[in-house]
Motif scaffolding. Structure first.
Motif, mmCIF file in Angstrom:
data_model
loop_
_atom_site.group_PDB
_atom_site.id
_atom_site.type_symbol
_atom_site.label_atom_id
_atom_site.label_comp_id
_atom_site.label_asym_id
_atom_site.label_seq_id
_atom_site.Cartn_x
_atom_site.Cartn_y
_atom_site.Cartn_z
ATOM 1 N N GLU A 1 -54.001 31.380 52.176
ATOM 2 C CA GLU A 1 -52.708 32.080 52.232
ATOM 3 C C GLU A 1 -52.705 33.087 53.380
ATOM 4 N N THR A 2 -53.779 33.830 53.499
ATOM 5 C CA THR A 2 -53.900 34.823 54.576
ATOM 6 C C THR A 2 -53.866 34.138 55.933
ATOM 7 N N LEU A 3 -54.593 33.035 56.072
ATOM 8 C CA LEU A 3 -54.621 32.292 57.327
ATOM 9 C C LEU A 3 -53.238 31.747 57.679
ATOM 10 N N ALA A 4 -52.525 31.245 56.692
ATOM 11 C CA ALA A 4 -51.173 30.721 56.939
ATOM 12 C C ALA A 4 -50.242 31.824 57.436
ATOM 13 N N ILE A 5 -50.319 32.982 56.825
ATOM 14 C CA ILE A 5 -49.467 34.109 57.243
ATOM 15 C C ILE A 5 -49.803 34.498 58.684
ATOM 16 N N ILE A 6 -51.078 34.595 58.988
ATOM 17 C CA ILE A 6 -51.489 34.966 60.348
ATOM 18 C C ILE A 6 -51.032 33.909 61.343
ATOM 19 N N ALA A 7 -51.190 32.633 60.987
ATOM 20 C CA ALA A 7 -50.804 31.546 61.897
ATOM 21 C C ALA A 7 -49.312 31.582 62.210
ATOM 22 N N TYR A 8 -48.495 31.814 61.200
ATOM 23 C CA TYR A 8 -47.039 31.763 61.391
ATOM 24 C C TYR A 8 -46.448 33.072 61.910
ATOM 25 N N LYS A 9 -47.092 34.203 61.637
ATOM 26 C CA LYS A 9 -46.517 35.503 62.011
ATOM 27 C C LYS A 9 -47.222 36.162 63.188
ATOM 28 N N GLN A 10 -48.253 35.538 63.735
ATOM 29 C CA GLN A 10 -49.065 36.191 64.766
ATOM 30 C C GLN A 10 -48.259 36.614 65.980
ATOM 31 N N PRO A 11 -48.694 37.691 66.620
ATOM 32 C CA PRO A 11 -49.752 38.611 66.195
ATOM 33 C C PRO A 11 -49.252 39.468 65.031
ATOM 34 N N VAL A 12 -50.136 39.699 64.073
ATOM 35 C CA VAL A 12 -49.749 40.395 62.845
ATOM 36 C C VAL A 12 -50.861 41.357 62.431
ATOM 37 N N THR A 13 -50.473 42.457 61.797
ATOM 38 C CA THR A 13 -51.443 43.447 61.328
ATOM 39 C C THR A 13 -51.833 43.162 59.880
ATOM 40 N N ALA B 1 -47.004 25.789 68.092
ATOM 41 C CA ALA B 1 -45.697 25.170 67.856
ATOM 42 C C ALA B 1 -45.820 23.846 67.096
ATOM 43 N N GLU B 2 -47.019 23.260 67.072
ATOM 44 C CA GLU B 2 -47.235 22.005 66.362
ATOM 45 C C GLU B 2 -47.424 22.195 64.856
ATOM 46 N N LEU B 3 -47.531 23.444 64.392
ATOM 47 C CA LEU B 3 -47.626 23.679 62.950
ATOM 48 C C LEU B 3 -46.333 23.221 62.286
ATOM 49 N N PRO B 4 -46.413 22.722 61.052
ATOM 50 C CA PRO B 4 -45.191 22.314 60.359
ATOM 51 C C PRO B 4 -44.234 23.504 60.213
ATOM 52 N N GLN B 5 -42.963 23.235 60.348
ATOM 53 C CA GLN B 5 -41.953 24.278 60.207
ATOM 54 C C GLN B 5 -41.561 24.413 58.739
ATOM 55 N N MET B 6 -40.998 25.556 58.385
ATOM 56 C CA MET B 6 -40.626 25.810 56.993
ATOM 57 C C MET B 6 -39.672 24.737 56.463
ATOM 58 N N LYS B 7 -38.780 24.236 57.300
ATOM 59 C CA LYS B 7 -37.834 23.206 56.859
ATOM 60 C C LYS B 7 -38.560 21.931 56.435
ATOM 61 N N ASP B 8 -39.769 21.695 56.972
ATOM 62 C CA ASP B 8 -40.553 20.525 56.606
ATOM 63 C C ASP B 8 -41.070 20.614 55.175
ATOM 64 N N PHE B 9 -41.146 21.831 54.632
ATOM 65 C CA PHE B 9 -41.632 22.028 53.268
ATOM 66 C C PHE B 9 -40.501 22.053 52.244
ATOM 67 N N ALA B 10 -39.265 22.165 52.706
ATOM 68 C CA ALA B 10 -38.119 22.304 51.807
ATOM 69 C C ALA B 10 -37.940 21.036 50.992
ATOM 70 N N LEU C 1 -60.885 27.903 67.660
ATOM 71 C CA LEU C 1 -61.510 27.110 66.601
ATOM 72 C C LEU C 1 -60.473 26.690 65.560
ATOM 73 N N PHE C 2 -59.510 27.554 65.270
ATOM 74 C CA PHE C 2 -58.415 27.216 64.364
ATOM 75 C C PHE C 2 -57.685 25.987 64.891
ATOM 76 N N MET C 3 -57.399 25.993 66.204
ATOM 77 C CA MET C 3 -56.688 24.871 66.822
ATOM 78 C C MET C 3 -57.513 23.592 66.694
ATOM 79 N N ASP C 4 -58.807 23.682 66.964
ATOM 80 C CA ASP C 4 -59.684 22.526 66.842
ATOM 81 C C ASP C 4 -59.732 22.049 65.393
ATOM 82 N N TYR C 5 -59.922 22.980 64.479
ATOM 83 C CA TYR C 5 -60.087 22.656 63.063
ATOM 84 C C TYR C 5 -58.867 21.937 62.504
ATOM 85 N N PHE C 6 -57.677 22.374 62.918
ATOM 86 C CA PHE C 6 -56.453 21.771 62.401
ATOM 87 C C PHE C 6 -55.900 20.688 63.320
#
Length: 186
Positions: free
Chosen positions: A98-110, A166-175, A155-160
């Protein structure tokens, strides 16, 4: 030099993360004291890629994060997933995901921003993600106290298996289209 392709293949194999063409050029030029062109390297990369398209090989070369990496072909993912399940010690917890997803979508984030979204303390999750090198410190915010800004790592990019965020799924893809509240008008 006739076997330059083998050296390139060895560099890709030995690299823990995807290796960029510039890195390959640097290594070869430093090792052999001669200049190689980027076109020459790209030709060898294409030849190596074509070589591993052959069905005799269980691996292939894939371009990830603007570099090249050996990966297992999709036909073998089921068997590999069994191995990974067995080695699940390295698996991320639900909180870390969950933390990783938030960072990935909101970066840069505190961290306070992440905690605001999750509603719980994220110290442990962020520490684990930093240790696994899936996130990195990208700077400091101008907000009060200058909190650290986090973003995803190479490494995140490699791992996924992506080249760009921009290649991460968009929120509309989960709707889900099956559930709605209220009356629908035609």
């Amino acid at each position: 030099m006739d076997n330059i392709g083998q050296y390139i293949e060895a560099l890709i194999f030995a690299s823990e993360q995807s290796i960029r063409t510039e890195e390959i050029l640097y290594c070869l030029q430093s090792a052999f004291g001669q200049d190689f062109s980027e076109d020459e390297i790209n030709t060898h990369l294409q030849n190596i890629t074509n070589k591993y398209h052959d069905s005799r090989f269980a691996i292939e070369i894939v371009k990830l994060n603007n570099g090249y990496q050996f990966l297992t072909k999709k036909d073998y993912h089921q068997v590999i997933s069994l191995l990974q399940a067995q080695r699940s010690k390295k698996k991320l917890s639900q909180a870390a995901l969950e933390t990783l997803a938030i960072i990935a979508y909101k970066q840069p984030v505190t961290k306070p921003d992440v905690e605001q979204i999750r509603g719980v303390n994220c110290d442990y999750s962020i520490q684990k993600l930093l240790e696994k090198e899936l996130i990195t410190i990208v700077g400091k915010s101008e907000a009060l106290g200058k909190p650290i800004l986090y973003g995803t790592s190479a490494l995140f990019m490699d791992y996924f298996g992506i080249n760009d965020i921009a290649e991460l799924p968009q929120m509309k893809d989960f709707a889900s289209n099956g559930v709605s509240i209220g009356e629908q008008s035609e």
